[in-house]
Design a protein around this motif. Structure first.
Motif, mmCIF file in Angstrom:
data_model
loop_
_atom_site.group_PDB
_atom_site.id
_atom_site.type_symbol
_atom_site.label_atom_id
_atom_site.label_comp_id
_atom_site.label_asym_id
_atom_site.label_seq_id
_atom_site.Cartn_x
_atom_site.Cartn_y
_atom_site.Cartn_z
ATOM 1 N N ALA A 35 53.641 -11.070 -4.973
ATOM 2 C CA ALA A 35 52.786 -10.933 -6.159
ATOM 3 C C ALA A 35 53.626 -10.658 -7.398
ATOM 4 O O ALA A 35 53.376 -11.223 -8.480
ATOM 5 C CB ALA A 35 51.757 -9.824 -5.941
ATOM 6 N N LEU A 36 54.638 -9.782 -7.256
ATOM 7 C CA LEU A 36 55.530 -9.490 -8.380
ATOM 8 C C LEU A 36 56.299 -10.738 -8.809
ATOM 9 O O LEU A 36 56.463 -11.013 -9.998
ATOM 10 C CB LEU A 36 56.521 -8.376 -7.988
ATOM 11 N N LYS A 37 56.752 -11.496 -7.813
ATOM 12 C CA LYS A 37 57.513 -12.708 -8.102
ATOM 13 C C LYS A 37 56.662 -13.729 -8.867
ATOM 14 O O LYS A 37 57.117 -14.383 -9.790
ATOM 15 C CB LYS A 37 58.006 -13.320 -6.788
ATOM 16 N N LYS A 38 55.399 -13.844 -8.463
ATOM 17 C CA LYS A 38 54.493 -14.810 -9.105
ATOM 18 C C LYS A 38 53.835 -14.253 -10.364
ATOM 19 O O LYS A 38 53.073 -14.951 -11.034
ATOM 20 C CB LYS A 38 53.397 -15.242 -8.120
ATOM 21 N N LYS A 39 54.103 -12.971 -10.652
ATOM 22 C CA LYS A 39 53.535 -12.291 -11.824
ATOM 23 C C LYS A 39 52.009 -12.318 -11.795
ATOM 24 O O LYS A 39 51.341 -12.634 -12.790
ATOM 25 C CB LYS A 39 54.051 -12.925 -13.118
ATOM 26 N N VAL A 40 51.452 -12.014 -10.618
ATOM 27 C CA VAL A 40 49.989 -11.898 -10.478
ATOM 28 C C VAL A 40 49.688 -10.526 -9.889
ATOM 29 O O VAL A 40 50.528 -9.926 -9.217
ATOM 30 C CB VAL A 40 49.411 -13.007 -9.561
ATOM 31 N N PRO A 41 48.476 -9.974 -10.138
ATOM 32 C CA PRO A 41 48.122 -8.679 -9.562
ATOM 33 C C PRO A 41 48.140 -8.725 -8.035
ATOM 34 O O PRO A 41 47.850 -9.765 -7.427
ATOM 35 C CB PRO A 41 46.701 -8.431 -10.086
ATOM 36 N N PHE A 42 48.460 -7.591 -7.412
ATOM 37 C CA PHE A 42 48.542 -7.500 -5.952
ATOM 38 C C PHE A 42 47.207 -7.876 -5.301
ATOM 39 O O PHE A 42 47.151 -8.668 -4.363
ATOM 40 C CB PHE A 42 48.960 -6.073 -5.561
ATOM 41 N N VAL A 43 46.123 -7.303 -5.824
ATOM 42 C CA VAL A 43 44.799 -7.598 -5.264
ATOM 43 C C VAL A 43 44.465 -9.083 -5.436
ATOM 44 O O VAL A 43 43.939 -9.736 -4.533
ATOM 45 C CB VAL A 43 43.719 -6.715 -5.931
ATOM 46 N N GLY A 44 44.790 -9.617 -6.618
ATOM 47 C CA GLY A 44 44.537 -11.038 -6.869
ATOM 48 C C GLY A 44 45.286 -11.931 -5.907
ATOM 49 O O GLY A 44 44.761 -12.936 -5.434
ATOM 50 N N TYR A 45 46.528 -11.546 -5.569
ATOM 51 C CA TYR A 45 47.335 -12.327 -4.639
ATOM 52 C C TYR A 45 46.704 -12.322 -3.239
ATOM 53 O O TYR A 45 46.607 -13.357 -2.581
ATOM 54 C CB TYR A 45 48.755 -11.753 -4.581
ATOM 55 N N LEU A 52 42.897 -11.148 2.558
ATOM 56 C CA LEU A 52 41.748 -10.253 2.683
ATOM 57 C C LEU A 52 40.643 -10.740 1.760
ATOM 58 O O LEU A 52 40.908 -11.397 0.742
ATOM 59 C CB LEU A 52 42.134 -8.817 2.302
ATOM 60 N N SER A 53 39.409 -10.400 2.089
ATOM 61 C CA SER A 53 38.302 -10.794 1.215
ATOM 62 C C SER A 53 38.170 -9.801 0.067
ATOM 63 O O SER A 53 38.506 -8.618 0.197
ATOM 64 C CB SER A 53 36.995 -10.866 1.997
ATOM 65 N N ALA A 54 37.674 -10.288 -1.062
ATOM 66 C CA ALA A 54 37.482 -9.433 -2.241
ATOM 67 C C ALA A 54 36.513 -8.297 -1.927
ATOM 68 O O ALA A 54 36.693 -7.166 -2.399
ATOM 69 C CB ALA A 54 36.964 -10.274 -3.405
ATOM 70 N N ALA A 55 35.487 -8.567 -1.118
ATOM 71 C CA ALA A 55 34.482 -7.542 -0.791
ATOM 72 C C ALA A 55 35.103 -6.408 0.024
ATOM 73 O O ALA A 55 34.833 -5.223 -0.227
ATOM 74 C CB ALA A 55 33.329 -8.182 -0.031
ATOM 75 N N ASP A 56 35.977 -6.752 1.006
ATOM 76 C CA ASP A 56 36.621 -5.717 1.826
ATOM 77 C C ASP A 56 37.501 -4.806 0.982
ATOM 78 O O ASP A 56 37.479 -3.578 1.120
ATOM 79 C CB ASP A 56 37.463 -6.375 2.932
ATOM 80 N N ILE A 57 38.281 -5.410 0.093
ATOM 81 C CA ILE A 57 39.176 -4.624 -0.766
ATOM 82 C C ILE A 57 38.369 -3.704 -1.673
ATOM 83 O O ILE A 57 38.689 -2.526 -1.838
ATOM 84 C CB ILE A 57 40.081 -5.556 -1.606
ATOM 85 N N ALA A 58 37.298 -4.238 -2.258
ATOM 86 C CA ALA A 58 36.476 -3.444 -3.181
ATOM 87 C C ALA A 58 35.820 -2.267 -2.454
ATOM 88 O O ALA A 58 35.756 -1.152 -2.991
ATOM 89 C CB ALA A 58 35.422 -4.336 -3.828
ATOM 90 N N ASN A 59 35.327 -2.497 -1.249
ATOM 91 C CA ASN A 59 34.684 -1.412 -0.492
ATOM 92 C C ASN A 59 35.680 -0.305 -0.137
ATOM 93 O O ASN A 59 35.364 0.885 -0.229
ATOM 94 C CB ASN A 59 34.037 -1.974 0.781
ATOM 95 N N ILE A 60 36.889 -0.682 0.274
ATOM 96 C CA ILE A 60 37.932 0.305 0.589
ATOM 97 C C ILE A 60 38.275 1.116 -0.658
ATOM 98 O O ILE A 60 38.381 2.350 -0.625
ATOM 99 C CB ILE A 60 39.197 -0.414 1.118
ATOM 100 N N ALA A 61 38.463 0.404 -1.796
ATOM 101 C CA ALA A 61 38.822 1.078 -3.048
ATOM 102 C C ALA A 61 37.722 2.032 -3.488
ATOM 103 O O ALA A 61 37.981 3.142 -3.968
ATOM 104 C CB ALA A 61 39.092 0.045 -4.136
ATOM 105 N N SER A 62 36.473 1.623 -3.304
ATOM 106 C CA SER A 62 35.346 2.462 -3.705
ATOM 107 C C SER A 62 35.329 3.771 -2.907
ATOM 108 O O SER A 62 35.124 4.861 -3.460
ATOM 109 C CB SER A 62 34.037 1.690 -3.505
#
Length: 570
Positions: A35-45, A52-62
């Motif tokens: 992600a750092l190499k591609k200059k994109v956010p970790f979650v976005g990568y 991982l799915s966006a929903a799984d990441i969001a639920n964990i973060a919440s």
């Protein structure tokens, strides 16, 4: 060593994903570095690479950070709030301003540990910033939508800006000089962006529509219209003037329809033509642009969606030295692309090919193309007569509209020429009876027409998000599926919708009825048979009609039953 240093390299959210077993520690470090190499956010990568799915990441973060999760799909964006933060900052930090309450600005983020984003935005806007947790995929889509809208609505123009946008022209020379002087105006930038967006989205038409209190711009994408911009109504005349200048139309004439063309050069090797039509309406001129992409005729017959047997029938007919091939269907069903795909196959050095069209839609080097112009006495019949005196091998007539054109085209097909043309009928058998109703003798039809292609265009299901639908067997049988197919447990797919498509569909696929004129059908024509009798004979010969071809596309997973019902069910 990598395992021991991983906790130092990983953010709090990444560590939580590892702790919950959603990621292995070494994998998390590797993804973080990518992600750092591609200059994109970790979650976005993680979401982009489908790790991982966006929903799984969001639920964990919440759960981890005690933040409520907001569904961006139910949020109405405020353009004024979006403009508080520079576009570069929004893209850099992948953070979108949503609400402003007093001196507090709420920022949508998919990674609540991204404190640098909140700090930098706070510094630039001078407001207290507060993070709101959202799902990554929805955030990405909403950012693009918000920035696109802010770039195309022109809502930030002041009255003084509007006063400076006068575009006037009395003749072609004035239009040319005026055109060179207004390249930097907001109206020009707006129209250029709309044209580029339409090309990038694969749209077929652009509608500029003035109403009493609002103005809207719509694109026809995959056969369906959708609104993409709503500039201020004060710009109505300036937008129409600019479009008319670009297509060399008379901008002082607003009482009658006008037709024109313009070209947008995208690179040295690629240019897109636009066919322009203006129509005076109650509150100003509606202008519709048809996008004519020459590459559409060169994509090959394999890309059109013919079944293998149908494709072979078309190729066999094209290989004949004489005869008539007719393509039929409603406006916008892809008839022109089908004809030009055939012409592209025939377009060799040893053939003389001429076409008469109203107007010429696709420029094809090696083909002699004529625009018919009834105003000066050049109609389809006159163009055909001229062609036949110029030693042609292949002739294409844009449309057979009357008996005179039909008789000359059939005469050409009977005297050693291959003729391609179109008719507006619902299916292949009706095309034969339509020619009879025009007054063409049955013998001439039976001896000249060798193939009829009836076609529709159906939206193609998005491969990324289509899902299997549970449809009762009784319903499938009622819709026309065969009992043996239903018993096999065939799968029917339906649309879902994702950031890669429009409402679950992406692109279009042709649905065809390809009817060769067999001896039995020719005999029926000679006996004055009607469309129903011809259709029955075609069914006996194993020729699938449009409905059956459409259901085959559903079984193949190319499109949905709902879409086939839209384009084929009567």
């Amino acid at each position: 060593m990598a395992t021991q240093s991983a906790p130092i390299k990983l953010s709090g959210l990444a560590r939580k994903l590892v702790q919950d077993g959603l990621l292995q520690e070494l994998d998390a470090v590797k993804h973080h570095q990518e992600a750092l190499k591609k200059k994109v956010p970790f979650v976005g990568y993680l979401v982009e690479q489908k790790i991982l799915s966006a929903a799984d990441i969001a639920n964990i973060a919440s759960l981890e950070f005690g933040m409520p999760l907001l569904d961006l799909a139910v949020v109405d964006l405020d353009a004024d709030t979006t403009k508080l933060v520079d576009e570069k900052l929004i893209r850099k930090h992948h953070a979108l301003p949503l609400f402003k309450r007093g001196n507090r600005l709420n920022i949508a983020v998919s990674d609540p540990t991204n404190l640098q984003a909140l700090g930098e935005i706070k510094f630039h806007v001078g407001l207290t910033t507060e993070a709101i947790l959202v799902e990554e995929d929805k955030l990405q889509k909403t950012i693009e939508k918000a920035l696109d809208a802010s770039d195309t609505t022109l809502s930030d123009l002041s009255d003084s800006d509007l006063d400076e946008l006068e575009i006037t022209s009395d003749d072609d020379e004035a239009a040319k000089s005026d055109d060179s002087n207004i390249d930097d105006t907001p109206v020009v930038r707006f129209i250029n962006k709309v044209l580029l967006d339409a090309i990038n989205k694969g749209a077929s038409d652009i509608h500029f529509e003035p109403y009493e209190k609002n103005y809207r711009v719509r694109l026809r994408q995959d056969g369906m219209l959708q609104e993409v911009a709503s500039p201020p109504i004060q710009l109505a005349q300036k937008l129409s003037a600019r479009l008319k200048v670009m297509s060399r139309l008379d901008i002082s004439e607003r009482r009658v329809p006008q037709d024109g063309r313009m070209k947008m050069r995208l690179s040295k090797n690629r240019a897109i033509d636009f066919r322009v039509n203006t129509c005076p309406t109650l509150f100003g001129e509606k202008i519709v642009l048809r996008i004519l992409d020459p590459t559409s005729a060169q994509m090959g017959i394999e890309a059109l969606g013919y079944e293998e047997e149908q494709k072979q029938l078309y190729l066999d007919a094209l290989a004949k030295p004489y005869g008539m091939i007719l393509v039929t269907g409603p406006t916008g069903s892809g008839k022109t692309v089908s004809l030009y795909t055939g012409l592209n196959i025939l377009n060799t050095e040893d053939r003389n090919i001429s076409t008469a069209e109203d107007p010429v839609e696709i420029n094809m080097p090696g083909v002699n193309q004529v625009n018919v112009n009834p105003k000066v006495g050049l109609n389809f019949a006159d163009a055909l007569r001229a062609f036949l005196r110029q030693d042609p091998d292949v002739v294409m007539v844009g449309e057979i509209r009357d008996l005179e054109t039909a008789e000359i085209a059939i005469k050409a097909a009977q005297t050693g020429h291959l003729v391609l043309s179109t008719l507006h009928t619902n299916d292949a058998p009706q095309t034969l009876t339509r020619l009879m109703n025009m007054g063409v003798p049955a013998f001439n039809i039976a001896s000249s027409v060798c193939l009829i292609i009836a076609q529709r265009l159906a939206r193609r299901l998005c491969k990324q998000c289509k899902k299997v639908e549970d449809v009762p067997k009784e319903t499938l049988l009622e819709e026309g599926f065969k009992e043996e197919d239903v018993k096999k447990g065939m799968k029917i797919y339906g649309p879902v919708g994702c950031d890669q498509c429009a409402n679950g569909y992406k692109g279009r696929v042709g649905v065809y009825q390809v009817l060769p004129i067999s001896d039995a059908i020719a005999r029926l024509i000679m006996e004055g048979g009607n469309a129903m009798e011809i259709a029955d004979q075609a069914r006996k010969e194993g020729i699938p009609d449009l409905r059956e071809s459409g259901l085959k596309k559903v079984m193949d997973g190319a499109t949905s039953l709902e879409e086939i019902n839209r384009v084929t069910k009567e």
